[in-house]
Design an enzyme around this catalytic site. Structure first.
Site, PDB file in Angstrom:
ATOM      1  CG  HIS A   1      -0.282   3.891   8.027  1.00 38.26           C
ATOM      2  ND1 HIS A   1      -1.218   3.394   7.158  1.00 38.26           N
ATOM      3  CD2 HIS A   1       0.827   3.137   7.844  1.00 38.26           C
ATOM      4  CE1 HIS A   1      -0.704   2.372   6.480  1.00 38.26           C
ATOM      5  NE2 HIS A   1       0.537   2.206   6.879  1.00 38.26           N
TER       6      HIS A   1
ATOM      7  CD  GLU B   1       2.498  -1.872   6.745  1.00 42.72           C
ATOM      8  OE1 GLU B   1       2.389  -0.707   7.161  1.00 42.72           O
ATOM      9  OE2 GLU B   1       2.720  -2.116   5.531  1.00 42.72           O
TER      10      GLU B   1
ATOM     11  CG  HIS C   1       7.968  -1.393   4.566  1.00 46.60           C
ATOM     12  ND1 HIS C   1       7.122  -2.462   4.694  1.00 46.60           N
ATOM     13  CD2 HIS C   1       7.210  -0.301   4.864  1.00 46.60           C
ATOM     14  CE1 HIS C   1       5.910  -2.047   5.031  1.00 46.60           C
ATOM     15  NE2 HIS C   1       5.935  -0.726   5.158  1.00 46.60           N
TER      16      HIS C   1
ATOM     17  CG  HIS D   1      -0.287   0.036   2.541  1.00 42.92           C
ATOM     18  ND1 HIS D   1      -0.835  -0.562   3.655  1.00 42.92           N
ATOM     19  CD2 HIS D   1       0.877   0.586   2.959  1.00 42.92           C
ATOM     20  CE1 HIS D   1      -0.030  -0.373   4.687  1.00 42.92           C
ATOM     21  NE2 HIS D   1       1.010   0.335   4.293  1.00 42.92           N
TER      22      HIS D   1
HETATM   23  C1  DHB Z   1       6.030   3.694   3.105  1.00 46.84           C
HETATM   24  C2  DHB Z   1       5.438   2.446   3.202  1.00 46.84           C
HETATM   25  C3  DHB Z   1       4.363   2.246   4.049  1.00 46.84           C
HETATM   26  O1  DHB Z   1       3.753   1.038   4.214  1.00 46.84           O
HETATM   27  C4  DHB Z   1       3.854   3.297   4.758  1.00 46.84           C
HETATM   28  O2  DHB Z   1       2.754   3.068   5.502  1.00 46.84           O
HETATM   29  C5  DHB Z   1       4.438   4.549   4.696  1.00 46.84           C
HETATM   30  C6  DHB Z   1       5.530   4.738   3.860  1.00 46.84           C
HETATM   31  C7  DHB Z   1       7.165   3.935   2.193  1.00 46.84           C
HETATM   32  O3  DHB Z   1       7.678   3.011   1.591  1.00 46.84           O
HETATM   33  O4  DHB Z   1       7.557   5.083   2.027  1.00 46.84           O
HETATM   34 FE    FE Z   2       2.183   1.047   5.877  1.00 48.09          FE
END
Ligand code: DHB
Ligand code: FE
Length: 283
Positions: free
Chosen positions: A59, A240, A193, A12
């Protein structure tokens, strides 16, 4: 009766929404990301789901540290796109399905999963970016959406096992709703991530691809992976991915993988995307 016909997983990444909203999807950087959804957009046009049960995470847009529901089901009529600091995304209002949502709440809660019921909340990139990836830029979303928010932001998040078992309860709930509805379940967020700290920017393609393999064919054992393995291997925001296990738990044990896509990088993350279809073979 209502039935769950297919599951979709997708990342997302908020920058994907910004790329689309600002007319940048054909840029060299973004083109390969959107190319991974060409099949999916055609597929979903033909499938015409009536309702999407959309598992995502907020978020700190609708909720904050004041109030942190582990599992929250949207039972409202509609949800507006959240202002995440740069204005509301120019995407349609999300229309809910209160009747099905309340039925699911009753069935799942009485199957011993404690959900929070939400009548009013705005929905952030966690929900709107997956809709944009699958439907493009329509004037109105072509189906109803039941938002299902999972806490993966503030420790402790629910275990993968809990999520997988919740998926099974969801399937039972949907299949006991007395209306002929084509329902899809989406599990969103991920993949590897980490947005903060010394390991910011971490992406682990090997972990991600094994996760995709196991989600398709070996979900039962994947559901036992503990939090610490996600954090170590996939970074702090990689957690996530437990939301994908809710989707998988709601499908049959054997599924057909119709589409698989993986791309790095997009902003700070890996983009992963699957379409899984129930085979109709009851196990
Ligand atoms: C990013 C990824 C995410 O899942 C998020 O909630 C906010 C930022 C990103 O890759 O920048
Ligand atoms: Fe996210």
């Amino acid at each position: 009766m209502a039935r769950i016909t297919a599951g979709v997983t997708t990342s997302h990444v908020p920058a994907i929404g910004a790329a689309l909203d600002n007319g940048r999807s054909a840029d060299d950087y973004w083109k390969p990301v959107f190319a991974g959804y060409e099949f999916s957009k055609e597929w979903i046009k033909a499938e015409k789901p009536d309702v999407i049960f959309l598992v995502y995470n907020d978020h700190a847009s609708a909720f904050s540290l004041d109030l942190i529901p582990t599992f929250a089901i949207g039972v409202g009529e509609r949800y507006e796109p959240a202002d995440e600091g740069w204005g509301r995304r120019p995407v349609p209002t999300v229309e809910g399905h209160p009747e099905l949502a309340w039925h699911i709440a009753q069935s799942v809660i009485q199957s011993n999963f404690d959900l929070t019921m939400v009548n009013r909340m705005d929905v952030d990139h966690g929900l709107t970016v997956p809709l944009s990836l699958m439907f493009g830029q329509p004037d109105a979303w072509p189906c109803k959406v039941i938002p299902f928010a999972v806490n993966v932001v503030q420790y402790p998040p629910p275990s993968g096992r809990r999520c997988y078992e919740l998926g099974k309860a969801l399937r039972k709930a949907v299949e006991s709703f007395d209306a002929d509805l084509n329902v899809q379940i989406w599990g969103t967020g991920g993949m590897s991530h980490q947005l903060q700290g010394p390991r910011a920017g971490l992406i682990n393609a090997e972990f991600d691809n094994q996760f995709l393999d196991r989600l398709i064919n070996d979900a039962e054992s994947l559901s036992h992976v503990p939090h610490i393995d996600y954090v170590r291997e996939a970074g702090s925001e990689g957690i996530e991915l437990v939301m994908w296990l809710i989707m998988r738990g709601a499908l049959e044990d054997r599924v057909n993988c119709l589409h698989r896509f993986y791309h790095v990088p997009a902003s700070n993350t890996a983009v992963g995307h699957l379409i899984l279809e129930n085979t109709g073979n009851r196990t």
